[in-house]
Structure formats: structure tokens, C-alpha cells
Design an enzyme around this catalytic site. Structure first.
Site, PDB file in Angstrom:
ATOM      1  N   SER A  44     -26.746  39.025 -24.091  1.00 57.68           N
ATOM      2  CA  SER A  44     -27.966  38.141 -24.344  1.00 57.68           C
ATOM      3  C   SER A  44     -28.884  38.718 -25.534  1.00 57.68           C
ATOM      4  O   SER A  44     -29.732  38.197 -26.126  1.00 57.68           O
ATOM      5  CB  SER A  44     -28.841  37.613 -23.072  1.00 57.68           C
ATOM      6  OG  SER A  44     -29.444  38.640 -22.570  1.00 57.68           O
ATOM      7  N   HIS A  83     -34.823  41.784 -21.716  1.00 62.94           N
ATOM      8  CA  HIS A  83     -35.216  40.831 -22.814  1.00 62.94           C
ATOM      9  C   HIS A  83     -36.414  40.994 -23.416  1.00 62.94           C
ATOM     10  O   HIS A  83     -37.087  41.946 -22.943  1.00 62.94           O
ATOM     11  CB  HIS A  83     -35.128  39.423 -22.031  1.00 62.94           C
ATOM     12  CG  HIS A  83     -33.754  38.663 -21.797  1.00 62.94           C
ATOM     13  ND1 HIS A  83     -33.779  37.608 -21.218  1.00 62.94           N
ATOM     14  CD2 HIS A  83     -32.704  39.135 -22.380  1.00 62.94           C
ATOM     15  CE1 HIS A  83     -32.338  37.137 -21.206  1.00 62.94           C
ATOM     16  NE2 HIS A  83     -31.650  38.146 -21.754  1.00 62.94           N
ATOM     17  N   ASP A 110     -36.806  32.458 -21.369  1.00 66.95           N
ATOM     18  CA  ASP A 110     -36.175  32.766 -20.010  1.00 66.95           C
ATOM     19  C   ASP A 110     -36.714  31.827 -19.014  1.00 66.95           C
ATOM     20  O   ASP A 110     -36.598  31.986 -17.616  1.00 66.95           O
ATOM     21  CB  ASP A 110     -36.432  34.284 -19.769  1.00 66.95           C
ATOM     22  CG  ASP A 110     -35.670  34.971 -20.605  1.00 66.95           C
ATOM     23  OD1 ASP A 110     -34.664  34.394 -21.118  1.00 66.95           O
ATOM     24  OD2 ASP A 110     -36.071  36.351 -20.716  1.00 66.95           O
TER      25      ASP A 110
END
Lengths: 168, 180
Positions: A44, A83, A110
Site C-alpha cells: 500500500s 501509512h 484509511d
């Protein structure tokens, strides 16, 4: 003689294990993060981070800011996520911060990953910020997780090496 | 223990061990040296050039859940080619709005981002460009809020430490009234 040798080998094995533990614990102290090193498990954050890359984390006292890559733990999820922070809102007067994250390689933020009804992360969710990267080395741990036999084989091999070390 | 077969196996294992340890040490030293060259690059590179301005506030409106949303366009002229070193994998370049409202002093919202993987592509000109993400504030307070626009580049290496650099530009005040 044989007893002595056996004790020596046991001590040596113990030394290796305890020094590894000491290094890990001192890293925890220095970085202020409960896990100073993490392995990237998903794509990701590609092309910045690939599966198997190792990240070095630091917690630090500074407030979280946008653009930082953080590792966070969600309630009810075992595996931490790496992230980027894309939104920060700090409330005036109280020590309360709203943080939103997104994977560089994902189309949306998210919120879909957070538990139902949770729109933001707060400081408690954050385990550390990524400071450095070592590519691909973490692939070993991913392989060991995927194939547990490999883990036992490696541990056995290392044990054997230590046990036979003094003979040569 | 003993016996010729087992001792030869051990010597084979020890050779392997020595080889792997040596390889690991050399690789670690090389990685460290590489990231040190980056440290030098940070201090010696020519200053990257960047300028950003707010082009227009297209819309400022309330949203459900007592949120507020602003839609803006911006212009940008940036030359970040000097940031690239031999160890740079990519720049994660983004533009963010920073503003304060009565009940929240620090607000940062990313409006636009891009990934730059090649040095030649680090020359960027945008005019009256739409933002990629709209400016959504989780409560009321955008009306009349003073705002800055900050361009940030997060430099991500092949190996070693990551760092960010940024430039902040005044974005004026958001409109005093809702506008559709």
C-alpha cells in the site's frame, strides 16, 4: 571435560540470546517506540516501500505532522499498518489531536480500515514514525512467517553452529 | 563427536557461516556509507526553488455532520531537481493547507500530492490547478480563517534515512461567507 564443554556451549548460546534481547530493549528505550523495527507487509506504500522492506522507527516527543509515515495499531487488529499522515487537527487548549492516514498507493484514505464509527486516529494509536529504510532484508521474516518449517530449520542450524563452534 | 564425515560437514557449515557473516558486514558498511553520502548531499545541494499561490476559492459550503468544505485551485512553480541524489528513490511531493480556527489552532490538510521518481520530472509547473482532495474541516470555523499553503517534499531513499523539506506561502484568508 565434557561437562565443562557442554556448560561453555550453553553459556555461549545464552549470551547470544541475551545480547540480542539487550539490543532490542535498548533500541526500544532510545527510539521510544515499542517496536523500533518493522517489516513492510503490504504494497500500500509502493513504490516507496515494497513488501519485505525494513523500516526503522522512532517515536519522539514532537507532535505528529502531515507527510510523516507512521506505524499505527488499530483496535481489534493484530498487524500494525504503515501509512502516511494526510490530515492533522489539534484542538485548542486540550491535548487532543485528530489524525487521518492514507497509503501512498491507495486511492482513498484509511477510514475504510479503521473500525466502524472511527473517523480518526489519535496519538495513542501511533507506535512510531518511519525514519529510515533498509530494502528487502525483511523478506526473510516474511518467508519464515509463511513457511514455519523454515524458521525451525534456521533455528536448528544456528543452534548446531553454536554447539559445534568450539571444536574447530 | 568426531569422524571424518561429520567434521567435514562442520567445516563446510563454518565456511558458509563465515561467508554469510562477511557478506552481511560488507553490505551493512556499504549501506551506511551510501546513506552518509546522502547526508553530505543535503548540506551541499543547491537550494531547491519553489513558489505556490492560491489561485481561487471556488466554493465554501457547509457539509452534513456540521463539517465544512472548501474547494480551491492553486498555481505552482517548482524545481526540485537538485534534491535528487544517486540514492534517491522518489520524492513524495504534496501541497497542504495550514489554517487555524477558534477551536483548533493547528490544522493541516493535504490538498494535492504526487510521486516523482525521476530527476527530470522534478520540474513542475501548474496553473490554476484543481486540488486532488478537497479541504474538509471536521467542524465549523473555515469562514475567514487565515491560511498558509505549504509545499512539502518527503525524500525517500533506496537505503538509509528519509527527510522532508518544505516551503510555506501565505494563502490569505478564506471567504467570510459561504459561497456555492
Amino acid at each position: 571435560m565434557n561437562v565443562r564443554q557442554l556448560v561453555m556451549q550453553a553459556v555461549q548460546l545464552g549470551l547470544i540470546i541475551t545480547s540480542a534481547l539487550m539490543i532490542w530493549k535498548s533500541l526500544m528505550l532510545v527510539t521510544g517506540s515499542e517496536s523500533p523495527v518493522v517489516v513492510v507487509l503490504s504494497g500500500s506504500m509502493e513504490p516507496g516501500f515494497y513488501r519485505g522492506d525494513i523500516l526503522f522507527l522512532n517515536m519522539g516527543k514532537n507532535p505528529i505532522r502531515t507527510g510523516e509515515i507512521v506505524v499505527f495499531n488499530l483496535d481489534g487488529r493484530d498487524i500494525p499498518i504503515v501509512h502516511r499522515v494526510i490530515k492533522v487537527h489539534e484542538k485548542t487548549g486540550v491535548n487532543e489531536v485528530k489524525i487521518l492516514t492514507k497509503g501512498d498507493n491507495n486511492y482513498s484514505d484509511d477510514r475504510g480500515l479503521y473500525p466502524r464509527g472511527q473517523d480518526w486516529l489519535n496519538r495513542d494509536h501511533i507506535m512510531g514514525r518511519a525514519m529510515g529504510i533498509l530494502p528487502q532484508v525483511g523478506m526473510v521474516t516474511i518467508l519464515m512467517n509463511d513457511y514455519p518449517q523454515l524458521k525451525f530449520a534456521l533455528i536448528g542450524l544456528l543452534g548446531l553452529l553454536v554447539m559445534t563452534n568450539k571444536e574447530s | 563427536m568426531g569422524g571424518s564425515s561429520s567434521s567435514s560437514m562442520h567445516s563446510w557449515m563454518h565456511r558458509g557461516n563465515t561467508l554469510i557473516t562477511f557478506f552481511g558486514t560488507v553490505a551493512a558498511v556499504l549501506c551506511l556509507a551510501t546513506t552518509l553520502t546522502d547526508l553530505r548531499h543535503v548540506y551541499t545541494m543547491p537550494d531547491p526553488q519553489a513558489s505556490v499561490s492560491l489561485a481561487e476559492v471556488k466554493r465554501l459550503a457547509p457539509m452534513t455532520g456540521s463539517k465544512e468544505q472548501a474547494t480551491l485551485t492553486f498555481s505552482m512553480d517548482a524545481d526540485l531537481r537538485s534534491v535528487f541524489s544517486w540514492n534517491t528513490k522518489q520524492l513524495f511531493l504534496f501541497l497542504q493547507a495550514e489554517y487555524s480556527t477558534p477551536d483548533s489552532t493547528v490544522n493541516q490538510v493535504v490538498l494535492w500530492d504526487t510521486i516523482i521518481q525521476q530527476k527530470e520530472k522534478a520540474r513542475i509547473r501548474l496553473k490554476n490547478h484543481k486540488t486532488k482532495y478537497s479541504l474538509i474541516h471536521p467542524s465549523k470555523g473555515l469562514k475567514g480563517a487565515p491560511m498558509n499553503l505549504t509545499l512539502v517534499w518527503h525524500v525517500m531513499p533506496r537505503v538509509g534515512f528519509m527527510y522532508t523539506q518544505s516551503r510555506t506561502f501565505p494563502g490569505g484568508r478564506l471567504p467570510d461567507k459561504y459561497m456555492q
